[in-house]
Enzyme design. Structure first.
Site, PDB file in Angstrom:
ATOM      1  N   HIS A  56       0.846  -1.189   0.000  1.00  0.00           N
ATOM      2  CA  HIS A  56       0.000   0.000   0.000  1.00  0.00           C
ATOM      3  C   HIS A  56       0.880   1.237   0.000  1.00  0.00           C
ATOM      4  O   HIS A  56       2.090   1.177   0.207  1.00  0.00           O
ATOM      5  CB  HIS A  56      -0.926  -0.012   1.211  1.00  0.00           C
ATOM      6  CG  HIS A  56      -1.974  -1.080   1.163  1.00  0.00           C
ATOM      7  ND1 HIS A  56      -2.970  -1.198   2.108  1.00  0.00           N
ATOM      8  CD2 HIS A  56      -2.195  -2.078   0.279  1.00  0.00           C
ATOM      9  CE1 HIS A  56      -3.758  -2.225   1.810  1.00  0.00           C
ATOM     10  NE2 HIS A  56      -3.298  -2.775   0.707  1.00  0.00           N
ATOM     11  N   GLU A  58       1.344   3.707   2.065  1.00  0.00           N
ATOM     12  CA  GLU A  58       2.118   4.007   3.265  1.00  0.00           C
ATOM     13  C   GLU A  58       3.404   3.186   3.327  1.00  0.00           C
ATOM     14  O   GLU A  58       4.462   3.690   3.732  1.00  0.00           O
ATOM     15  CB  GLU A  58       1.286   3.726   4.525  1.00  0.00           C
ATOM     16  CG  GLU A  58       0.040   4.576   4.643  1.00  0.00           C
ATOM     17  CD  GLU A  58      -1.197   3.903   4.079  1.00  0.00           C
ATOM     18  OE1 GLU A  58      -2.268   4.027   4.705  1.00  0.00           O
ATOM     19  OE2 GLU A  58      -1.094   3.248   3.025  1.00  0.00           O
ATOM     20  N   LEU A 210     -10.018  -1.060 -28.759  1.00  0.00           N
ATOM     21  CA  LEU A 210     -10.286  -0.731 -27.346  1.00  0.00           C
ATOM     22  C   LEU A 210      -9.041  -0.877 -26.483  1.00  0.00           C
ATOM     23  O   LEU A 210      -9.095  -1.383 -25.364  1.00  0.00           O
ATOM     24  CB  LEU A 210     -11.423  -1.600 -26.785  1.00  0.00           C
ATOM     25  CG  LEU A 210     -12.769  -1.506 -27.486  1.00  0.00           C
ATOM     26  CD1 LEU A 210     -13.793  -2.385 -26.777  1.00  0.00           C
ATOM     27  CD2 LEU A 210     -13.264  -0.069 -27.572  1.00  0.00           C
ATOM     28  N   LEU A 279     -26.698   1.152 -26.316  1.00  0.00           N
ATOM     29  CA  LEU A 279     -26.135   0.767 -25.029  1.00  0.00           C
ATOM     30  C   LEU A 279     -26.172   1.937 -24.047  1.00  0.00           C
ATOM     31  O   LEU A 279     -26.516   1.754 -22.866  1.00  0.00           O
ATOM     32  CB  LEU A 279     -24.696   0.271 -25.201  1.00  0.00           C
ATOM     33  CG  LEU A 279     -24.057  -0.369 -23.967  1.00  0.00           C
ATOM     34  CD1 LEU A 279     -24.805  -1.637 -23.572  1.00  0.00           C
ATOM     35  CD2 LEU A 279     -22.591  -0.673 -24.215  1.00  0.00           C
ATOM     36  N   ALA A 280     -25.856   3.133 -24.525  1.00  0.00           N
ATOM     37  CA  ALA A 280     -25.903   4.305 -23.652  1.00  0.00           C
ATOM     38  C   ALA A 280     -27.313   4.517 -23.120  1.00  0.00           C
ATOM     39  O   ALA A 280     -27.507   4.807 -21.931  1.00  0.00           O
ATOM     40  CB  ALA A 280     -25.435   5.537 -24.420  1.00  0.00           C
TER      41      ALA A 280
END
Length: 346
Positions: A56, A58, A210, A279-280
């Site tokens: 992580h 930190e 894509l 689709l939208a």
């Protein structure tokens, strides 16, 4: 909130930037930035959350700071975790490193990981919560916080249209509506999401890759998951979206909430919706759009498909209001970033 120093305020701004550098690479973990200041308030180390299984933020920052962390301050965008998952609890690591003060922005709402601030206080560490909380929650943490609250990924719908709302001409030609600068800007956004979602109709019509490519048109090292909603199994094996450039998932559904549940279960926290009007419309009707990025080209077509298909809206009273966040010029186009204002509980 307790008083913070100029150094701590600057460190939080830096932590925000660090978190942005790992957007789209940490899910299902949150994208977090951390800065360690030594006992004199000087920068000692910094870091951001690594991909799943890695340290992580930190821990990365503590390793960079080394012994200078002892007696110092940790500035973090999210409350340090208090549980053991793939990695150990960050709160314990801060205690062991001799940190005497922790300043963070957003409380961790995830029940298994929460409680880090209490553990730090129990160890005698001065803890300050809430510094720049609104800015942090609206930044790299936004998709993760949304997914934790709703149980589904954050969805950004990206569209490029003419000023009269057309995404293609009457003969269905669509290249290129937007300017090269707008296309480059929208392409870069792919690099900070977990998945790109289209429908089978888009794959059949445009055969898109894509993928994320750099300025030299080379494949980027990190590629989001490519997702095609293909309920009728129409996608051909020769489709470019099925090449080896990135992982692709074909989902046998056209129901937005079913698709998003499947993606959430795979650890996806931020989805970029790049499909066509149908689709939208389905995602808007299902109230599954959380952000809209629209590139409006200074062109008029008059005919052709519109940006949004049937979304279940039959009267002006049902029109969906958008809360506009930014309006900028990108090349010759106008870029609008807005958020739908859904009714309470939707």
């Amino acid at each position: 909130m307790s008083t913070v120093s100029e150094a701590e305020q600057a460190a939080m701004h830096r932590a925000l930037v660090l978190a942005e550098t790992v957007r789209g690479r940490t899910s299902p973990n949150p994208a977090v930035g951390a800065v360690i200041l030594d006992g004199h308030g000087e920068l000692a180390g910094e870091g951001a959350t690594q991909p799943v299984g890695g340290p992580h933020a930190e821990i990365v920052a503590l390793r960079a700071a080394g012994r200078r962390a002892h007696g110092g301050t940790a500035v973090v965008t999210l409350e340090p975790c208090a549980h053991t998952g793939r990695t150990g609890p960050c709160a314990e690591a801060l205690i062991e490193a001799g940190i005497t003060r922790v300043v963070y922005a957003v409380d961790d709402p995830n029940p298994p990981a929460a409680g880090g601030a209490d553990r730090l206080r129990e160890a005698g560490i001065d803890v300050v919560a809430g510094l720049d909380a609104a800015a942090v929650a609206a930044g790299a943490l936004r998709p993760w916080l949304h997914a934790l609250r709703t149980g589904r990924p954050f969805v950004t719908w990206k569209l490029a249209s003419t000023l009269d709302g057309r995404v293609a001409a009457a003969d269905h030609s669509a290249r290129w509506i937007s300017s090269p600068a707008a296309r480059a800007d929208s392409h870069a956004f792919r690099a900070i999401v977990d998945a790109i979602v289209v429908g089978s109709g888009t794959v059949l019509a445009d055969d898109p890759h894509l993928t994320v490519r750099d300025a030299d048109d080379e494949l980027a090292a990190h590629q989001p998951l490519r997702v095609v909603l293909d309920r009728r199994h129409r996608v051909r094996q020769s489709a470019r979206v099925l090449d080896s450039a990135a992982e692709t998932l074909l989902l046998d559904t056209a129901v937005p909430r079913f698709a998003l549940k499947a993606l959430h279960d795979r650890g996806v926290r931020h989805v970029l919706l790049e499909g066509g009007p149908t689709l939208a419309g389905a995602f808007v009707e299902a109230r599954c759009v959380d952000e809209v990025i629209a590139y409006l080209a200074p062109k008029l077509l008059g005919g052709g498909p519109s940006a949004l298909g049937d979304a279940g809206i039959v009267t002006i009273a049902d029109a969906i209001t958008l809360d506009v966040e930014t309006v900028t010029r990108v090349g010759s186009d106008v870029k609008i970033v807005a958020r739908p204002v859904w009714a309470e509980g939707e």
